[in-house]
Scaffold this motif. Structure first.
Motif, PDB file in Angstrom:
ATOM      1  N   PHE A 169      32.471 -42.260  71.070  1.00 58.73           N
ATOM      2  CA  PHE A 169      31.943 -40.978  71.544  1.00 58.73           C
ATOM      3  C   PHE A 169      32.034 -40.823  73.051  1.00 58.73           C
ATOM      4  N   SER A 170      31.921 -39.584  73.481  1.00 63.89           N
ATOM      5  CA  SER A 170      31.891 -39.323  74.920  1.00 63.89           C
ATOM      6  C   SER A 170      30.568 -39.837  75.495  1.00 63.89           C
ATOM      7  N   ASN A 171      30.567 -40.020  76.798  1.00 61.94           N
ATOM      8  CA  ASN A 171      29.360 -40.540  77.446  1.00 61.94           C
ATOM      9  C   ASN A 171      28.164 -39.642  77.203  1.00 61.94           C
ATOM     10  N   PHE A 172      28.386 -38.331  77.261  1.00 61.57           N
ATOM     11  CA  PHE A 172      27.268 -37.423  77.066  1.00 61.57           C
ATOM     12  C   PHE A 172      26.715 -37.589  75.667  1.00 61.57           C
ATOM     13  N   PHE A 173      27.627 -37.620  74.702  1.00 63.42           N
ATOM     14  CA  PHE A 173      27.177 -37.723  73.320  1.00 63.42           C
ATOM     15  C   PHE A 173      26.381 -39.005  73.117  1.00 63.42           C
ATOM     16  N   VAL A 204      23.102 -42.866  82.837  1.00 63.42           N
ATOM     17  CA  VAL A 204      24.242 -42.121  83.366  1.00 63.42           C
ATOM     18  C   VAL A 204      25.406 -43.059  83.693  1.00 63.42           C
ATOM     19  N   ASP A 210      33.329 -32.924  73.210  1.00 59.43           N
ATOM     20  CA  ASP A 210      32.608 -33.129  74.470  1.00 59.43           C
ATOM     21  C   ASP A 210      33.416 -33.925  75.471  1.00 59.43           C
ATOM     22  N   ASP A 211      34.586 -34.334  75.090  1.00 62.28           N
ATOM     23  CA  ASP A 211      35.353 -35.152  76.017  1.00 62.28           C
ATOM     24  C   ASP A 211      35.546 -34.427  77.323  1.00 62.28           C
ATOM     25  N   GLY A 216      31.640 -35.791  79.846  1.00 60.31           N
ATOM     26  CA  GLY A 216      30.852 -36.993  80.017  1.00 60.31           C
ATOM     27  C   GLY A 216      30.705 -37.458  81.436  1.00 60.31           C
ATOM     28  N   GLU A 236      26.462 -32.586  81.894  1.00 57.29           N
ATOM     29  CA  GLU A 236      27.125 -33.709  81.235  1.00 57.29           C
ATOM     30  C   GLU A 236      27.929 -33.275  80.015  1.00 57.29           C
TER      31      GLU A 236
END
Lengths: 397, 460
Positions: free
Chosen positions: A32-36, A165, B19-20, B23, B113
């Motif tokens: 997954f992306s960092n945000f996810f 983060v 969402d890529d 992030g 984000e």
């Protein structure tokens, strides 16, 4: 097929499913992306933990407690005040030590809450725990030296945990490990004499009392255990967001946690995370997906859509998402298995437990309606609720 | 358990996919085709929910003025085809908070984000501002320009290098009004009532410092919770032997407070009440109307100001007629100023904000003048906090059945955040007990410039 209380074997697709979940959970930082990962999955983990403490009390102890968010908040508030931070006392001791003290304080408060609340039942129990929750909320808002409306910001976190983060993966793994420990710990506890007694008290407090068990003490201890889980969630929450304020424990949060527990399934421990994940994803994505329908609905009214979805889940399946799944699975099984009515053979020794008395969640509820305890005429408030959530039995006509 | 969960997992993978890039890997977009992504954050629920469209309107106007088209009459529906210095600009979301820092930070996270905003404009309310300034420290490569949040700490204490506030704070909005109370209204003893949170305490703190510096005495400070609905027990605490009360209650609470105050204490004696900017906000004045006519207020806008800059500013706002009516509302004005500063900085760099440090430096040195800041030029201090003018005003009846408006009495030129040393990074934050009531040495003491916009005597 022999569904027994002790060994409800997982079916093959279920084993594969579990494996997939385990692999996805472990590889999440890669997938997954960092945000996810940091904002949604990690949030679902700590939110699930709070819900877990509620589900534990509800499924094992028959106590739907609205005070779990308060315990969660107390742990977070103590952590934030003892650590280095902006606002609050900013005692600036080591974050680990702060967390340990916070957990002890929160568990102590949980035991006190438990001792008071354990003497009441039903709606009175609900009101008492709600009062605790509201009390803690006002404490946060009014005691400005500890929090105040703005709360405590920029809380220091231990290096190993890493901030969400810059190092989302390590924070995620720490949370995952805590969650796993709590989950398996509570399942284990459910099978101990303490857990079994607690379930007995859930179903027949009067009878248990007559048998010589100290009902209030068991309930109080259950509160302490649930408090520990909620406290761990509180510490994770503060380290995750690096801040805490009254907003974290307001009534809306209490309701959120209740919603998480209910849409997950109030009677299955793992329902906590199913519910939390569903909640977090819906909360996040309904902002994008909410369709524009005149003045009634639109992205800025995503809360309306959110509410409708939750309403639909609860209406369709009183057991929440987990209940919906189990009911579906049992139907499928019944279809394939035909009429096999020999389900309740060795249920006689076990209380009608959700997770605890059964090796796995699967199958246990099937015993409940015809189980020996449940067969008694005396229907308590709690049990009538459990029964609502009981999926249909596999071998039913 | 389990078929359900792989399905959920698949769902997650599907969601995770889009969402890529959100992030945090975004670098501000160096190439000229990539849009600059801007997020908007305000409150659409809670005590200040009524100001949502006003803030969104203020935010959109600098983009519209640079060629974007409003999608509809509702500002939060967004704009199309925005461009600054030839670079496309995308508003990635109109974030909605409820004045609690928790929700504000969650929304900021989502916008920065997930949606990949390079620049966040917002939030609206005091404690949110402090929380977002702290969040800015977690995201040093992103840019945060405050919307309308007026708590002192956000810039003076937090000092995030990438957090900018192009409007004066709550205390600065009270500059000069304490002196006015002592000299013109004859107050010696006063009480203060305000919402129990950082902005109201900043706002009241400015009054207390200014009032006490001029020899006044604050005998009681009363702090009802933000969003309180029943003020009767708080009104009962107001002492009788005072010359007047300073009110720093905001948003929807103010309307209840005024009504209950009249019920309990009778009609408001104009000389016995001073209000902060909420009292004369055009959006609030419509509601409380005649009840507060004659009351003294202070703030960094002047609804009766005239002149080409104000006209030009109101003309720019006129794409949204309802917003233009409330041009002197700090919520419109501050979001407008914030977005205007961002747009000007992007223009000065010819649309290339890939060098974030350079962009931050450009913003830190930015000055707003003319129609960009029609109520007083704005420049930033070393904590990236605005220095600008402040006004002492009086609520006057509206003409021809219109809601009341204000008449500006005096100007305090170029007020700085630190009040000449009364507030510093080392002094306690304004709270229930601070600042102390003592004789501060204020730079503007005795220097209030009389203003009369009606007769064209603007003092400039």
């Amino acid at each position: 097929m022999n569904i027994s209380v002790r060994s409800a074997p997982l079916t093959r697709p279920e084993k594969i499913g579990l494996g997939v979940i385990a692999v996805v959970a472990l590889l999440a930082p890669v997938i997954f992306s960092n945000f996810f990962l940091s904002a949604l999955l990690t949030q679902a983990i700590w939110l699930g933990l709070v819900a877990l403490s509620l589900i534990f009390l509800s499924s094992y102890g028959g106590m739907v407690s609205l005070a779990q968010v308060a315990i969660f908040g107390i742990a977070g508030l103590v952590t934030a005040n003892l650590s280095e931070a902006e606002g609050g006392l900013s005692v600036a001791i080591d974050p680990w030590l702060a967390a340990i003290i916070a957990i002890l304080v929160a568990v102590a408060v949980a035991l006190i809450f438990g001792a008071i609340a354990s003497r009441s039942e039903g709606i009175y129990f609900l009101m008492i725990t709600l009062a605790f929750g509201v009390m803690v909320y006002y404490f946060f808002g009014q005691v400005t030296s500890l929090a105040g409306h703005g709360g405590v910001n920029n809380v220091a976190i231990p290096g190993i945990v890493g901030d969400r983060v810059n190092d989302p993966a390590s924070f995620y793994y720490v949370s995952l490990a805590v969650a796993a420990a709590c989950y398996f710990g509570l399942r284990y506890l459910g099978r101990t004499p303490f857990g079994l007694t607690l379930q007995g008290i859930r179903d027949e407090p009067t009878r248990m009392r007559a048998l010589g068990y100290h009902v209030e003490v068991h309930r109080t201890l259950a509160f302490g255990v649930a408090g520990l889980v909620a406290a761990l969630a509180g510490v994770l929450f503060v380290w995750w967001g690096r801040r805490i304020g009254p907003g974290a424990v307001e009534l809306a949060t209490v309701i959120d946690v209740l919603v998480v527990a209910v849409i997950g399934g109030l009677y299955r421990l793992h329902g906590a995370w199913v519910g939390a994940l569903a909640f977090v994803l819906l909360d996040n994505y309904t902002r994008r997906w909410t369709p524009e329908i005149g003045d009634i609905l639109g992205p800025e009214r995503f809360n309306t859509l959110l509410g409708l979805i939750f309403l639909a889940i609860v209406l369709i399946s009183p057991g929440g998402l987990v209940g919906a799944y189990e009911s579906l699975r049992d139907r499928v099984r019944a279809y394939f298995a035909g009429r096999r009515g020999d389900v309740q053979e060795d249920a006689s020794l076990a209380p009608p437990a959700p997770d605890g008395a059964s090796g796995a969640a699967a199958g246990a509820p099937a015993d409940r309606p015809n189980g020996p305890v449940a067969a008694q005429a005396d229907v308590t408030f709690q049990r009538s609720k459990t029964q609502t959530a009981t999926p249909e039995i596999g071998g039913e006509e | 358990m389990i078929l359900l969960v792989p399905a959920l997992a698949l769902f997650i993978v599907a969601c995770g996919g889009d969402d890529d890039g959100g992030g945090g890997g975004d670098d501000g977009g160096g190439s000229s085709d990539e849009p600059i992504k801007i997020g908007f954050l305000s409150t659409c629920e809670g005590a200040f929910g009524a100001f949502y469209e006003a803030t969104a309107g203020g935010f959109n106007v600098p983009l519209i003025q640079r060629g974007a088209e409003p999608v509809s009459d509702t500002p939060s529906d967004g704009v199309e085809g925005a461009e600054i210095a030839g670079r496309p600009v995308e508003v990635v979301g109109y974030g909605c908070s409820d004045e609690t820092p928790e929700v504000a930070v969650n929304e900021a996270r989502r916008l920065v984000e997930q949606e990949g905003a390079d620049i966040l404009v917002g939030p609206l309310s005091g404690d949110e501002g402090i929380a977002i300034a702290n969040y800015a420290k977690e995201q040093p490569d992103k840019t945060f320009v405050n919307g309308a949040a007026g708590a002192q700490d956000a810039t003076l204490k937090v000092q995030a290098p990438n957090f900018f506030r192009f409007h004066t704070d709550g205390a600065q909005w009270s500059a000069g009004v304490g002196e006015y109370a002592v000299e013109e209204l004859g107050w010696k003893r006063a009480a203060v009532i305000g919402d129990d949170y950082s902005f109201a305490q900043t706002s009241a703190g400015g009054f207390i410092a200014d009032f006490c510096a001029n020899g006044g005495e604050v005998v009681k400070r009363i702090w009802p919770s933000l969003g309180e609905t029943d003020y009767s027990s708080f009104i009962a605490q107001i002492p009788d032997n005072i010359d007047g009360i300073y009110t720093a209650i905001g948003g929807e609470g103010l309307i209840s407070f005024i009504n209950q105050y009249i019920e309990q204490k009778g009609p408001i004696e104009p000389d016995e009440m001073i209000g902060n900017l909420f009292v004369d906000d055009p959006i609030v004045l419509k509601e409380i109307g005649e009840e507060v006519v004659g009351v003294t207020v202070s703030g960094n806008t002047a609804a009766d100001a005239t002149g080409p800059d104000v006209e030009e500013y109101l003309d720019r706002l006129s794409v949204y007629p309802e917003v233009a009516e409330a041009g002197a509302s700090v919520f419109v004005y501050h979001y407008y100023g914030a977005m205007e500063a961002v747009a000007k900085a992007i223009e000065q760099l010819d649309g290339d904000i890939s060098d974030v440090e350079k962009f931050h430096e450009t913003l830190a040195n930015m000055e707003l003048t003319g129609p960009e800041a029609p109520y007083g030029d704005v420049r930033l201090d070393e904590n990236r906090q605005a220095i600008s003018d402040n006004y002492i005003k009086q609520v006057v009846p509206g003409e021809g059945g219109k809601p009341p408006t204000v008449k500006t009495i005096a100007r305090v030129p170029q007020v700085d955040q630190q009040f000449g040393g009364a507030f510093t990074p080392d002094t306690p934050s304004p709270d229930r007990k601070n600042p102390e009531c003592k004789d501060y040495d204020l730079p503007w003491e005795g220097k209030l410039e009389p203003v009369d916009f009606e007769s064209g005597e603007s003092g400039e």
